[in-house]
Design a protein around this motif. Structure first.
Motif, PDB file in Angstrom:
ATOM      1  N   VAL A 159       0.846  -1.205   0.000  1.00 31.24           N
ATOM      2  CA  VAL A 159       0.000   0.000   0.000  1.00 31.24           C
ATOM      3  C   VAL A 159       0.874   1.245   0.000  1.00 31.24           C
ATOM      4  O   VAL A 159       0.650   2.191  -0.766  1.00 31.24           O
ATOM      5  N   HIS A 160       1.892   1.245   0.829  1.00 22.91           N
ATOM      6  CA  HIS A 160       2.730   2.436   1.005  1.00 22.91           C
ATOM      7  C   HIS A 160       3.540   2.778  -0.231  1.00 22.91           C
ATOM      8  O   HIS A 160       3.935   3.940  -0.408  1.00 22.91           O
ATOM      9  N   GLU A 161       3.794   1.794  -1.083  1.00 21.43           N
ATOM     10  CA  GLU A 161       4.550   2.075  -2.303  1.00 21.43           C
ATOM     11  C   GLU A 161       3.639   2.476  -3.468  1.00 21.43           C
ATOM     12  O   GLU A 161       4.113   2.813  -4.547  1.00 21.43           O
ATOM     13  N   THR A 162       2.322   2.481  -3.244  1.00 27.01           N
ATOM     14  CA  THR A 162       1.373   2.847  -4.293  1.00 27.01           C
ATOM     15  C   THR A 162       1.493   4.332  -4.623  1.00 27.01           C
ATOM     16  O   THR A 162       1.447   5.181  -3.727  1.00 27.01           O
ATOM     17  N   ARG A 163       1.636   4.631  -5.885  1.00 23.63           N
ATOM     18  CA  ARG A 163       1.709   6.035  -6.296  1.00 23.63           C
ATOM     19  C   ARG A 163       0.325   6.673  -6.209  1.00 23.63           C
ATOM     20  O   ARG A 163      -0.677   6.066  -6.591  1.00 23.63           O
ATOM     21  N   ILE A 164       0.279   7.886  -5.703  1.00 22.41           N
ATOM     22  CA  ILE A 164      -0.969   8.645  -5.645  1.00 22.41           C
ATOM     23  C   ILE A 164      -1.111   9.398  -6.961  1.00 22.41           C
ATOM     24  O   ILE A 164      -0.374  10.345  -7.240  1.00 22.41           O
ATOM     25  N   THR A 165      -2.047   8.962  -7.763  1.00 24.75           N
ATOM     26  CA  THR A 165      -2.219   9.540  -9.105  1.00 24.75           C
ATOM     27  C   THR A 165      -3.538  10.282  -9.267  1.00 24.75           C
ATOM     28  O   THR A 165      -3.721  10.986 -10.254  1.00 24.75           O
ATOM     29  N   THR A 166      -4.447  10.098  -8.336  1.00 24.21           N
ATOM     30  CA  THR A 166      -5.728  10.811  -8.352  1.00 24.21           C
ATOM     31  C   THR A 166      -5.980  11.357  -6.953  1.00 24.21           C
ATOM     32  O   THR A 166      -5.388  10.883  -5.979  1.00 24.21           O
ATOM     33  N   PRO A 167      -6.846  12.370  -6.808  1.00 15.74           N
ATOM     34  CA  PRO A 167      -7.061  12.968  -5.476  1.00 15.74           C
ATOM     35  C   PRO A 167      -7.524  11.940  -4.445  1.00 15.74           C
ATOM     36  O   PRO A 167      -8.317  11.045  -4.749  1.00 15.74           O
TER      37      PRO A 167
END
Length: 271
Positions: free
Chosen positions: A108-116
């Motif tokens: 989860v922590h390595e997931t890129r935030i790409t949307t709000p």
């Protein structure tokens, strides 16, 4: 008897097993389906943003967009409803899969935030706990909350409410449940509960070390790859102990007493 809105939503006529959570959510369990009415005041847009990240290590909902339904009749505000596949949850008697839990969190922590996506749920949870605090521990809670609000947190994705009850198992293996507090912020918060319970002598050293080693082996970014993790975990761990102590009915009496004693020690040290 099944409620009319629920029968229309699911196409079922059998009455489900029902459960109300401490936060106010309502859960309806069918043989192969879970329907969740989210806690009151849940923001529809923010919940939708959180659900967009429910993939991979997080259980994927059957509804990518929450529904607004009149769950309490036409004279009451509508409720936010989502549908989920039924999963196997961790039995209280089972040996916790600490290594696998740590790996899931690291993913989860390595997931890129790409949307709000909103901020995570820990500040609001701590504020609710302060409102429940007895007088002797209220100042401690306010101090912790002040420190949390002053933090300059990294903006990474985190679960926001992780504990062993948030583990589910599908045919594909273990996954994380309940994204209601998922958001951006410091991923160290997802390690807060095991860290805090270990510091309060409520989690065995071997379990804590297995969790820590599993997280590091998976490349988890919340703590240094080696050395003492406590400078990163100290404040989240103390907050986790405080929040847990403000809900004594959620724990066995000896655990509740140990949590309260840990809070009194923290209060004394903060004088």
């Amino acid at each position: 008897m099944i409620e009319p809105w629920l029968a229309e939503l699911t196409g079922r006529d059998d009455a489900p097993r029902q459960l109300r959570t401490r936060s106010g959510s309502r859960l309806y369990f069918f043989a192969d389906l879970l329907v969740k009415v989210h806690r009151p005041a849940t923001d529809a847009a923010e919940l939708g943003q959180r659900l967009a990240y429910c993939r991979g290590p997080l259980l994927t909902p059957l509804d990518p967009i929450p529904r607004l339904l009149l769950v309490d009749g036409p004279d009451r505000p509508p409720g936010l409803v989502t549908r989920w596949p039924i999963v196997e949850v961790l039995s209280p008697e089972a040996t916790p899969p600490w290594t696998e839990s740590a790996r899931l969190l690291a993913r989860v922590h390595e997931t890129r935030i790409t949307t709000p996506v909103p901020g995570h749920g820990w500040p609001a949870r701590l504020a609710r706990a302060v409102a429940l605090a007895p007088a002797e521990l209220a100042d401690l809670g306010r101090s912790l909350l002040h420190q949390v609000y002053r933090r300059n947190e990294p903006q990474r994705l985190l679960h926001g409410d992780w504990h062993l009850g948030q583990l589910g198992r599908t045919a594909a293996g273990w996954c994380l449940l309940d994204p209601e507090d998922l958001g951006r912020g410091d991923p160290a918060w997802d390690l807060a509960r095991p860290a805090g319970f270990w510091a309060a002598d409520l989690l065995p050293d071997a379990d804590w070390q297995e969790f820590l080693d599993g997280y590091r082996a998976a490349g988890g970014i919340a703590i240094p790859a080696a050395g003492d993790p406590w400078p990163v975990l100290d404040l989240p761990a103390r907050c986790a102990v405080y929040v847990a102590a403000m809900h004594p009915d959620a724990h066995p009496s000896d655990t509740a007493q140990a949590l309260a004693e840990a809070c009194r020690r923290m209060a004394q040290l903060s004088l």
